[in-house]
Each structure stands twice: as structure tokens, then as C-alpha cells.
Enzyme design. Structure first.
Site, short mmCIF file in Angstrom:
data_model
loop_
_atom_site.label_atom_id
_atom_site.label_comp_id
_atom_site.label_asym_id
_atom_site.label_seq_id
_atom_site.Cartn_x
_atom_site.Cartn_y
_atom_site.Cartn_z
CB CYS A 52 35.37 47.95 44.65
SG CYS A 52 37.12 48.95 44.59
CG MET A 53 36.90 48.87 38.50
SD MET A 53 36.06 47.88 37.35
CE MET A 53 37.57 47.61 36.21
#
Length: 140
Positions: A52-53
Site C-alpha cells: 500500500c502506498m
């Protein structure tokens, strides 16, 4: 119960035909997530989810044959997504968690989100299945 939470999320997002209203709904979920206990000491590398960013921490417990998840993120929209996933998966059995797949995530109608956030939701699904000791969902 958790499947009911998922149904409610999916039906609410489906009923909202305006992208801004979907964002508002997810932000409301983020505010609800802020009221959940997630101590700073749980924000460790071991609890950090990859893929996930934004930084997302997921804590998993198993009790009485059921899985329970708590999560946190520093990003508001992601925090709302974490709430959807932890509420959906908490209280499920091994079999119920195994049955969730990428189509269930797609059904949440999160088209308003960026592609990276949608990928992050898929990663969260797989991460939670892995924490529960179940095979990760695959693309259909």
C-alpha cells in the site's frame, strides 16, 4: 456479522451515485476508525502491511476459532478503507475468510479511488488472509 458489515458497506457505496459522496462516506468511516483503540506501540514493522502506498498497520488476533483485526493508517482515505476491511474480516472463521476474493473488493464500487488505492485494497485483502493463515485471494 462481519458479512453483514461487508454487505452494508457495499450497499451504501452502491447507493451513492456521486463520487464526492463516496469520498465523504469513506472519510466518515475514517473518523469512526479514529475512535477505535490502536496504541502507538502497535505501529511496528511487524504489523506494517506492505503493498500500500500509505503506511497501514494491521493487528490480528484469533479467539474461539474466529479472527479479529484492528488497523490504522496515517492517511484519511486509507484509514476509512482499513475500517471497511477490519470490520468485514473481524469475527470470521477460516472458511469465511478463505471465501473472500478480489471480486468482493471490486463489488465495493471504489472506482472513485485512485488505481494505487484500489491495488492497496487488494493487497489488504491478501494480507489479512495471510495473517489468518489462509491462502491469499487470486485474480479471477
Amino acid at each position: 456479522m462481519a458479512r453483514e458489515d461487508y454487505q452494508e458497506f457495499a450497499e451504501t457505496l452502491e447507493a451513492l451515485d456521486d463520487e464526492d459522496m463516496r469520498f465523504e462516506y469513506i472519510l466518515d468511516l475514517a473518523k469512526a476508525q479514529d475512535r477505535e483503540e490502536f496504541p502507538e506501540e502497535w505501529k511496528t514493522e511487524d504489523n506494517l502491511m506492505h503493498g500500500c502506498m500509505s503506511r497501514v498497520w494491521i493487528v490480528h488476533d484469533r479467539e474461539g476459532g474466529r479472527h479479529y483485526f484492528r488497523g490504522a493508517s496515517e492517511a484519511a482515505i486509507v484509514k476509512g478503507l482499513v475500517r471497511m476491511m477490519t470490520k468485514t474480516f473481524s469475527g470470521l472463521t477460516d472458511e469465511e475468510i478463505r471465501q473472500f476474493n478480489v471480486d468482493d473488493v471490486r463489488r465495493l464500487n471504489l472506482g472513485a479511488l485512485t488505481f494505487q488505492r484500489q491495488v492497496g485494497m487488494m493487497a489488504m485483502l491478501k494480507h489479512m488472509q495471510k495473517l489468518a493463515g489462509q491462502p491469499a485471494a487470486t485474480e479471477a
